[in-house]
Write an enzyme that holds these catalytic residues in place. Structure first.
Site, short mmCIF file in Angstrom:
data_model
loop_
_atom_site.label_atom_id
_atom_site.label_comp_id
_atom_site.label_asym_id
_atom_site.label_seq_id
_atom_site.Cartn_x
_atom_site.Cartn_y
_atom_site.Cartn_z
N THR A 110 0.65 4.76 -2.68
CA THR A 110 0.28 4.52 -4.08
C THR A 110 0.53 3.80 -5.10
O THR A 110 2.20 3.65 -4.97
CB THR A 110 0.18 6.36 -4.25
OG1 THR A 110 -0.33 6.65 -3.04
CG2 THR A 110 -0.27 6.53 -5.77
N GLY B 33 6.42 8.27 -9.51
CA GLY B 33 5.91 7.89 -10.50
C GLY B 33 4.23 7.59 -10.59
O GLY B 33 4.03 8.36 -11.94
N GLY B 34 4.32 7.31 -10.04
CA GLY B 34 2.34 7.86 -9.82
C GLY B 34 1.80 9.19 -9.15
O GLY B 34 0.62 9.39 -9.18
N GLU C 66 3.73 10.58 -0.49
CA GLU C 66 4.46 9.63 0.55
C GLU C 66 5.15 10.06 1.42
O GLU C 66 5.81 9.32 2.30
CB GLU C 66 4.66 8.71 -0.82
CG GLU C 66 3.29 8.29 -1.43
CD GLU C 66 3.98 8.05 -2.95
OE1 GLU C 66 2.99 7.14 -3.31
OE2 GLU C 66 5.15 8.00 -3.74
O1 LIG Z 1 5.86 6.29 -5.70
C1 LIG Z 1 4.89 5.54 -6.41
C2 LIG Z 1 3.97 6.88 -5.98
O2 LIG Z 1 4.32 8.26 -6.41
C3 LIG Z 1 5.09 3.94 -6.50
O3 LIG Z 1 5.38 4.12 -5.07
C4 LIG Z 1 5.85 4.23 -7.62
O4 LIG Z 1 4.18 4.75 -8.61
C5 LIG Z 1 5.29 2.65 -7.37
O5 LIG Z 1 4.20 2.27 -8.41
P1 LIG Z 1 4.10 0.30 -8.75
O6 LIG Z 1 3.98 -0.20 -8.00
O7 LIG Z 1 2.94 0.56 -9.78
O8 LIG Z 1 5.41 0.42 -9.49
#
Ligand SMILES: O=C(CO)[C@H](O)[C@H](O)COP(=O)(O)O
Length: 233
Positions: free
Chosen positions: A30, A100-101, A107
């Site tokens: 994600t 972060g997402g 995950e």
């Molecule tokens: O852990 C995650 C989502 O839960 C993503 O892998 C992480 O936030 C990185 O995101 P991006 O590729 O947009 O920087």
């Protein structure tokens, strides 16, 4: 996101795509980098590659469906060959901060069900010590105040201080695909991620946390005109 930054994500995604073989069962991550992977994967699928994927979020599932990447679930396909996912930080021994997402729980479940995990990122994600990025901690909404206090106390006992904030989106608490909340912990530096991971795992109310230790096998990190490989090639 700048066009250059997007290009780096695509380069890392392409490096991961080279590791995908016909017939593989994939975990599909994600975030914006994982989405670039879905796009390059979908082109290959349109060209005849046969794979099946388990998405780590509803957002990724929607993109896969839109682009024609066949999907399954961990109930139907409990063992995966390879997971490809992004990260918020990549530290020593391929320790990661993720979430972060907001998809860290799925995950981590998907990564743990995979024989191999590849992380794809641009070079801004590389750190010497994890913790600059606030650590996402997924918590049950029941007892939120008590759980936050316990996290605070537990972290302090490990010498970690910093603000703990319940994540919001559009002025409301952010709710994960699993129906939980996220507490973002701004510790700044996490010198002993293993000790923190173990301590967080022991707190009732903590569903999961974004420290991914001993899960990633390889990282493809794009920057400065190359894609560097960390871990097993
Ligand atoms: O852990 C995650 C989502 O839960 C993503 O892998 C992480 O936030 C990185 O995101 P991006 O590729 O947009 O920087």
């Amino acid at each position: 996101m700048s066009a250059d930054m997007r290009e780096l994500k695509i380069e890392a995604a392409r490096a991961a795509l080279d590791q995908v073989e016909d017939g593989m069962r994939l975990g599909i991550g994600t975030g914006s980098t994982a989405e670039e992977f879905v796009r390059v994967l979908a082109e290959r699928v349109a060209g005849g590659l046969t794979v099946i994927g388990v998405p780590t979020s509803e957002r990724t599932a929607a993109l896969c469906r839109e682009l024609g990447v066949p999907l399954t679930t961990l109930d139907e396909t409990p063992e995966l060959d390879l997971t490809i996912d992004g990260a918020d930080e990549i530290g020593p021994q391929l320790g990661l901060i993720k979430g972060g997402g907001g998809a860290l729980l799925r995950e981590k479940i998907v990564a743990a069900a995979s024989r191999r995990m590849i992380v794809i990122a641009d070079k801004s994600k590389l750190v010497e010590t994890l913790g600059r990025f606030p650590l996402p901690i997924e918590v049950n909404s029941f007892g939120l105040g008590a759980t936050v206090r316990t996290i605070e106390r537990t972290a302090r006992a490990l010498g970690l201080e910093g603000a703990l904030k319940v994540r919001e989106r559009d002025g409301k608490p952010f709710v994960t695909d699993g129906g939980h909340l996220i507490v973002d912990a701004s510790f700044g530096r996490i010198p002993d991620p293993r000790a923190l991971a173990n301590a967080l795992n022991a707190i009732p109310g903590v569903v999961e946390h974004g420290l991914f230790l001993d899960l990633a096998d390889t990282a493809f990190v794009a920057g400065d005109g190359e894609v560097r490989t960390f871990g097993a090639a």
